[in-house]
Scaffold this active site. Structure first.
Site, PDB file in Angstrom:
ATOM      1  N   CYS A 166      35.918  37.657  46.400  1.00  0.00           N
ATOM      2  CA  CYS A 166      35.690  39.086  46.150  1.00  0.00           C
ATOM      3  C   CYS A 166      36.883  39.761  45.485  1.00  0.00           C
ATOM      4  O   CYS A 166      36.755  40.875  44.975  1.00  0.00           O
ATOM      5  CB  CYS A 166      35.332  39.811  47.451  1.00  0.00           C
ATOM      6  SG  CYS A 166      36.716  40.144  48.562  1.00  0.00           S
ATOM      7  N   HIS A 167      38.013  39.105  45.448  1.00  0.00           N
ATOM      8  CA  HIS A 167      39.253  39.757  44.988  1.00  0.00           C
ATOM      9  C   HIS A 167      39.963  38.848  43.990  1.00  0.00           C
ATOM     10  O   HIS A 167      40.870  38.122  44.363  1.00  0.00           O
ATOM     11  CB  HIS A 167      40.156  40.035  46.191  1.00  0.00           C
ATOM     12  CG  HIS A 167      41.395  40.817  45.892  1.00  0.00           C
ATOM     13  ND1 HIS A 167      42.573  40.238  45.435  1.00  0.00           N
ATOM     14  CD2 HIS A 167      41.663  42.133  45.994  1.00  0.00           C
ATOM     15  CE1 HIS A 167      43.506  41.157  45.288  1.00  0.00           C
ATOM     16  NE2 HIS A 167      42.988  42.314  45.626  1.00  0.00           N
ATOM     17  N   PHE A 168      39.555  38.886  42.760  1.00  0.00           N
ATOM     18  CA  PHE A 168      38.558  39.695  42.082  1.00  0.00           C
ATOM     19  C   PHE A 168      37.500  38.747  41.508  1.00  0.00           C
ATOM     20  O   PHE A 168      37.707  37.539  41.476  1.00  0.00           O
ATOM     21  CB  PHE A 168      39.203  40.506  40.963  1.00  0.00           C
ATOM     22  CG  PHE A 168      40.347  41.364  41.440  1.00  0.00           C
ATOM     23  CD1 PHE A 168      41.646  40.904  41.397  1.00  0.00           C
ATOM     24  CD2 PHE A 168      40.117  42.628  41.966  1.00  0.00           C
ATOM     25  CE1 PHE A 168      42.709  41.689  41.836  1.00  0.00           C
ATOM     26  CE2 PHE A 168      41.168  43.405  42.394  1.00  0.00           C
ATOM     27  CZ  PHE A 168      42.468  42.950  42.337  1.00  0.00           C
ATOM     28  N   VAL A 207      42.305  35.822  43.833  1.00  0.00           N
ATOM     29  CA  VAL A 207      43.647  35.795  44.405  1.00  0.00           C
ATOM     30  C   VAL A 207      43.628  36.540  45.728  1.00  0.00           C
ATOM     31  O   VAL A 207      42.867  37.500  45.915  1.00  0.00           O
ATOM     32  CB  VAL A 207      44.661  36.432  43.415  1.00  0.00           C
ATOM     33  CG1 VAL A 207      44.356  37.908  43.207  1.00  0.00           C
ATOM     34  CG2 VAL A 207      46.095  36.220  43.879  1.00  0.00           C
TER      35      VAL A 207
END
Length: 784
Positions: free
Chosen positions: A293-295, A300
């Site tokens: 989800c990140h990103f 990361v």
């Protein structure tokens, strides 16, 4: 969900589109080309997309200068990140994530063209209150101050303020992020520690060993840590904890917040502070939720989640220490007023196999809730990538007494204060107070320091306090010859302060000499403790503030990082009361070992709020009016102090041969920032600029003048002259609502042969003279 608290510039659906979809559909066709780039600046995807609405956007699109965005985050019941019924610490920070959006709005993608990705480098986070609960909304006021380049790399400075119902929640300052290519990220060296970063120094510990269960070097498996998540401390720590249960607020978080797999080493006497160390590990799943989800186009681990990993590791240590009790509504949260500094110099990606957290305890105690400060390091496959300084946690809802009732006392004798609270006669031997009592009076419950008569000030009534960390310079009271709660002359007190060789103020001063303001505070804070011990505040039905009025003193020897323990002896000389005010005169002497280093006399007053509000200043004084000269920004490099101690922003006027004596004149100014650290530390519930820092500003003026007269002074050592009495007088205060401070100095002597300056001067706030300084000196010595 609760309804939006404010009209939205962008709603949650638009923010999610910005995170995972098209930037053009959010910011318009001018940004369409960015959707063709391989990467771009995004908000995280669910579940870490925490911007529920963007309320305000200020700034010129694509200008790559400064800008501002205001966002809100709703805390919902049952949210995945709740910890003990409150928002998790890392989520409270991460929800201020819209600097990402703002940097894109200001056009950074047009310069990176998808070839460089966002990484956080630095941040300093300070909480101001407890963590909020479900049903509350956090508002973030986020500002990008400027973009700049280092070589081909684009970076920006930013910060934000978070508030709940108009009350400050947290501040993030000194934020720095940049955009780096894959080659630059691969070439990063990680965090490089200096010798000072690893140098041993004594930690701060309470005298509670007899109240807690014993332990030595230990380690814990994944199954043992799962027992902590289930609320079973005995399943992790063994039979000593049999029959005890952890309330929700103390359990090690699980679910998405399962961030620690095992503890490889715990040593209660380890670490560079000798106060304890714990190391833990986690295995990185390449499909972990926080990576996917990140990103969505640049996977990361978030820096805020790295911070939470270290917090969980610290929690394990505190649980093993014995800080547990079956108490409802108990929560682990940051200590208000403590700035935790995060430095990120590496990344955790899907290619990372194992991360290691190392948490080094540096201070713990009770205020009255248990609290701890620690430094933390995080490694990715053995490479040091994150350094956290002054990570803090307090166990709100718990007290030392609650903990002590659950563990054997070991025959510990009650302190003087505890004896008084139990109603017994005061012992004949002199009273002694430790760091726990000092902090209780500074930022906790006054009755925990001075007993039952002060309980009226625990809640409701205001009482004048001692300064809190990092401006607290008392470690223990070793001797008192006075009757408690009797405000009469003749009382004597001795206090001690252990000078840390690597104290923050030595680093901030950039000189191997204790700043004048710190030495003065060591003396004056001992006077404040004696005033409180004598029950001064108990004599008035009106709440009174405590202010230094004047003094005369002389330096006898410089205090260096190797000073060890300083002992201060103060005597209450005179006491008078009139018109609702109390005036007290003291004499003091500070010694290091067998030699005196500073001595003098000083006067304090207790004043009502109304009296302080009628600020008239020093009536007979007039500001110096000098023409000519030139101005310049106050130097920001060594040997001048860094931002923590710099009390001058700019030199407005320097006239080398000006002033009434024709020997020189210098004037400096500083804009008052209501968020300055010293307002929070000095004092609790009564923020005021310390007078000692006003005198420090005056000495900083003289440092700037010395370098103008003798340019080679930049390589020398600045210090106040010994055996030269100096005087100060205060007749007003600088408060957070003040706008500007002006400091003026006129030279009364200038000796080129010895490179020595002597000066008188004034400090003005918003044009009113409130401080007067006489016969202050500065000498420049060659470096040793």
């Amino acid at each position: 969900p609760p309804p939006p608290r404010s009209p939205s510039a962008l709603d949650r659906a638009q923010c999610l589109e910005f995170a995972v979809g098209s930037i053009a559909r959010v910011l318009g066709p001018d940004f369409a080309v960015i959707d063709s780039y391989p990467t771009r600046v995004r908000l995280p995807d669910e579940p870490l997309m925490l911007v529920d609405r963007i309320v305000t956007i200020d700034g010129q699109p694509r200008c790559l200068t400064s800008g501002r965005v205001v966002t809100e985050h709703d805390i919902h019941a049952g949210a995945w990140y709740l910890d003990g019924g409150r928002i998790a610490t890392c989520i409270a920070i991460e929800a201020g994530q819209a600097d990402l959006f703002l940097s894109a709005y200001l056009g950074v993608d047009f310069h990176t063209r998808g070839l460089a990705v966002y990484r956080l480098l630095d941040a300093a986070v300070t909480f101001h209150r407890g963590l909020p609960r479900p049903g509350q909304v956090i508002r973030y006021d986020i500002r990008i101050e400027r973009f700049f380049r280092q070589g081909d790399t684009i970076l920006f400075k930013f910060g934000f303020e978070g508030s709940v119902d108009g009350e400050p929640l947290l501040t993030m300052k000194n934020g720095c992020a940049g955009f780096f290519t894959a080659a630059e990220l691969a070439a990063g060296k990680g965090v490089v520690q200096t010798t000072l970063d690893t140098r041993p120094r004594p930690g701060i510990l309470p005298d509670d060993a007899a109240e807690l269960p014993p332990f030595a070097k230990e380690s814990y498996s994944a199954a043992q840590l799962d027992a902590l998540r289930a609320g079973d401390p005995a399943g992790c720590f063994g039979s000593l904890f049999e029959g005890r249960r952890l309330p929700d607020g103390l359990r090690l978080p699980g679910g998405r917040m399962k961030l620690v797999d095992r503890v490889t080493h715990l040593d209660p006497a380890g670490g560079r502070f000798g106060a304890g160390i714990i190391r833990a590990e986690a295995d990185i799943d390449p499909n972990a939720w926080f990576l996917t989800c990140h990103f969505v186009d640049d996977r990361v681990m978030p820096g805020t989640l790295m911070y939470e990993c270290c917090l969980h590791t610290l929690r394990i240590y505190l649980l093993r220490l014995g800080w547990i009790a079956e108490v409802e509504d108990l929560v682990c949260e940051p200590v208000p007023g403590v700035a935790s500094v995060l430095k990120c110099r590496g990344q955790v990606t899907a290619a990372t196999r194992t991360v290691t957290y190392e948490v080094i305890l540096k201070e713990r105690g009770y205020r009255p809730e248990p609290y701890a400060l620690a430094d933390a390091l995080m490694y990715a496959d053995g490479k040091l990538i994150v350094e956290i300084t002054n990570m803090s946690v307090r166990l709100t809802g718990l007290t030392r007494e609650m903990i002590a009732t659950r563990w054997a006392s070991g025959g510990r004798q009650p302190s003087v204060v505890e004896t008084k609270q139990q109603g017994a006669d005061a012992p004949r031997s002199p009273a002694r107070f430790d760091r726990r009592h000092i902090l209780a009076f500074a930022i906790g419950k006054p009755s925990d320091a001075f007993g039952e008569p002060y309980r009226v000030f625990d809640e409701g009534r205001f009482v004048a306090r001692l300064p809190g960390p990092p401006f607290s310079f008392l470690d223990r009271i070793t001797r008192i010859e006075a009757e408690q709660y009797k405000m009469v002359a003749g009382g004597v007190l001795e206090a001690q302060y252990d000078v840390p060789p690597d104290a923050w103020y030595f680093t901030a001063e950039r000189q191997p000499i204790m700043p004048f303001a710190v030495l003065l505070e060591i003396a004056l804070q001992s006077c404040g403790f004696l005033a409180a011990y004598a029950g001064s505040a108990l004599t008035s039905p009106v709440d009174l503030a405590f202010r230094n009025l004047e003094g005369e003193a002389e330096l006898l020897d410089a205090v260096t990082p190797s000073a060890g323990t300083l002992t201060t002896r103060v005597r209450l000389l005179r006491v008078s009361s009139s018109g609702g005010m109390i005036i007290q005169a003291y004499e003091f002497a500070v010694r290091g070992g067998s030699r005196e280093v500073y001595r003098g006399q000083t006067t304090f007053g207790f004043f009502s709020r109304d009296a302080l509000g009628q600020q008239v200043g020093i009536r007979e004084a007039k500001p110096y009016d000098v023409t000519g000269g030139y101005g310049f920004d106050y130097p920001r490099d060594a040997p001048f102090p860094d931002d923590r101690l710099r009390m001058i922003d700019r030199i407005e006027c320097f006239v080398p041969d000006g002033g009434p004596h024709g020997l020189g004149f210098i004037e400096g100014r500083k804009v008052v920032d209501p968020e300055e650290w010293f307002f929070k530390a000095h004092f609790y519930q009564d923020p005021v600029w310390p007078g000692s820092l006003g005198l420090e500003a005056f000495l900083q003026l003289l440092k700037a003048a010395a370098v103008q007269y003798w340019p080679e002074s930049r390589n020398g050592r600045f210090q106040t002259c010994v055996n030269k009495p100096h005087r100060w007088r205060y007749r007003g205060q600088v408060v957070p609502t003040s706008k500007e401070v002006t400091v003026q100095a006129v030279l009364t002597a200038r000796e080129d042969a010895t490179r020595t300056l002597t000066a008188d001067g004034f400090l003005l706030v918003d044009g009113l003279i409130i401080y007067q300084m006489n016969d202050f000196t500065l000498r420049v010595d060659q470096p040793t």
